[in-house]
Design an enzyme around this catalytic site. Sequence first.
Site, PDB file in Angstrom:
ATOM      1  N   ALA A  14       0.817  -1.209   0.000  1.00 39.38           N
ATOM      2  CA  ALA A  14       0.000   0.000   0.000  1.00 39.38           C
ATOM      3  C   ALA A  14       0.856   1.266   0.000  1.00 39.38           C
ATOM      4  CB  ALA A  14      -0.935  -0.013   1.209  1.00 39.38           C
ATOM      5  N   LYS A  75       7.354  -4.583   5.151  1.00 39.18           N
ATOM      6  CA  LYS A  75       7.095  -4.597   6.581  1.00 39.18           C
ATOM      7  C   LYS A  75       8.375  -4.970   7.332  1.00 39.18           C
ATOM      8  CE  LYS A  75       2.568  -3.983   6.240  1.00 39.18           C
ATOM      9  NZ  LYS A  75       1.645  -5.115   6.405  1.00 39.18           N
ATOM     10  N   LYS A 178       4.495   9.517  15.924  1.00 36.76           N
ATOM     11  CA  LYS A 178       3.868   8.557  15.012  1.00 36.76           C
ATOM     12  C   LYS A 178       3.827   7.166  15.636  1.00 36.76           C
ATOM     13  CE  LYS A 178       1.956   6.861  11.367  1.00 36.76           C
ATOM     14  NZ  LYS A 178       2.577   6.826  10.035  1.00 36.76           N
ATOM     15  N   ASN A 182       0.639   4.702  15.993  1.00 35.58           N
ATOM     16  CA  ASN A 182       0.621   3.312  15.532  1.00 35.58           C
ATOM     17  C   ASN A 182       0.348   2.344  16.677  1.00 35.58           C
ATOM     18  OD1 ASN A 182       1.084   3.799  12.823  1.00 35.58           O
ATOM     19  ND2 ASN A 182       3.297   3.576  12.967  1.00 35.58           N
ATOM     20  N   ARG A 256      -1.527 -12.922   8.513  1.00 33.60           N
ATOM     21  CA  ARG A 256      -0.102 -12.685   8.321  1.00 33.60           C
ATOM     22  C   ARG A 256       0.558 -12.300   9.648  1.00 33.60           C
ATOM     23  NH1 ARG A 256      -2.228 -10.030   3.425  1.00 33.60           N
ATOM     24  NH2 ARG A 256      -2.395  -8.092   4.625  1.00 33.60           N
ATOM     25  N   LEU A 258       2.300 -10.123  12.448  1.00 31.85           N
ATOM     26  CA  LEU A 258       2.008  -8.734  12.815  1.00 31.85           C
ATOM     27  C   LEU A 258       3.279  -7.983  13.186  1.00 31.85           C
ATOM     28  CD1 LEU A 258      -1.116  -9.288  15.109  1.00 31.85           C
ATOM     29  CD2 LEU A 258      -1.022  -9.112  12.610  1.00 31.85           C
ATOM     30  N   GLU A 259       3.265  -6.676  12.937  1.00 29.53           N
ATOM     31  CA  GLU A 259       4.382  -5.806  13.330  1.00 29.53           C
ATOM     32  C   GLU A 259       4.231  -5.367  14.794  1.00 29.53           C
ATOM     33  OE1 GLU A 259       6.275  -3.372   9.783  1.00 29.53           O
ATOM     34  OE2 GLU A 259       4.185  -2.799  10.078  1.00 29.53           O
TER      35      GLU A 259
END
Length: 296
Positions: A14, A75, A178, A182, A256, A258-259
């Site tokens: 994205a 990622k 930021k 997040n 998937r 995850l971060e």
Amino acid sequence: MSDYSSVALLGPGAIGTTVAAALHEAGRPPLLCGRTPHACLRLRHDDGEIRVPGPVLTDPVAIRHAVTLLFVAVKTTQVAQCAGWLRALCNENTVVCALQNGIEQQTQLQPLVNGAQIIPSVVWFPAQREADASVWLRARPRLTLPDTPGAARIVTALAGTRCSTDLSADFHSVAWRKLLQNAVAGLMVLANRRAGMFNRRDITELALAYLSEALNVARACGATLSDNVTHEIVAGLQSAPADLSTSILADRQAGRPLEWQCRNGVIQRYGRSKGVPTPLSDIIVPLLAAASEGPG
């Protein structure tokens, strides 16, 4: 194939598709590299659609020389898998712009980029991958970069495109702000809900408490952030479209990894190292880790 652009993009998801489309639209198409072959990339926005011609290269053995500027949009969970790409695309003359979450891009990428200069960035736009593999850009794209000489190459590449850039003398504080944004978005994974959930009073209270904890850690790490930042972040989520998602929720719903480490675990980890209590992180982080990795 031996003739390549001096600019490449690794990871046309994205965020990567958005930057690739901005460069292509301005007549500066980057070399596209990733895991999945695509004939083209498609970016939908308020005024229409941009198609970025492919191909997306999927094997780093095709690369014959390093590039001068590399945008890395994979990622953080995928960095180790991209070691071959980074070796092929980078040398000591390359500037790497990390379009990644977290505050540790330089630490994570440095061992893999052949002496390239790494410039972290803060990405200020929501972009969502759609079921048809297109990307839906839901706000004007903007990057914040540290005000250092290496950032000039990135600013020049994006000059005049739909993706604006700004330079910050206190990038450390911007990056932590930021990170707080997040981190609180991780609550969406635990609820399996999109941004509309933040209009619940109980979720607002939880979000503010978690952000206050994270703010204490950020300040202990040298970030200069006001007391109002927690309310500003929650207000932003409350004013967002109710169906606005986030990449970590999309990854959870797709099964998937995850971060959670770079978005949430890092706050717990730095809190412990600085002696800052993180009782909410001590609950949220294990739940996110289990959602990512199991077992069960």
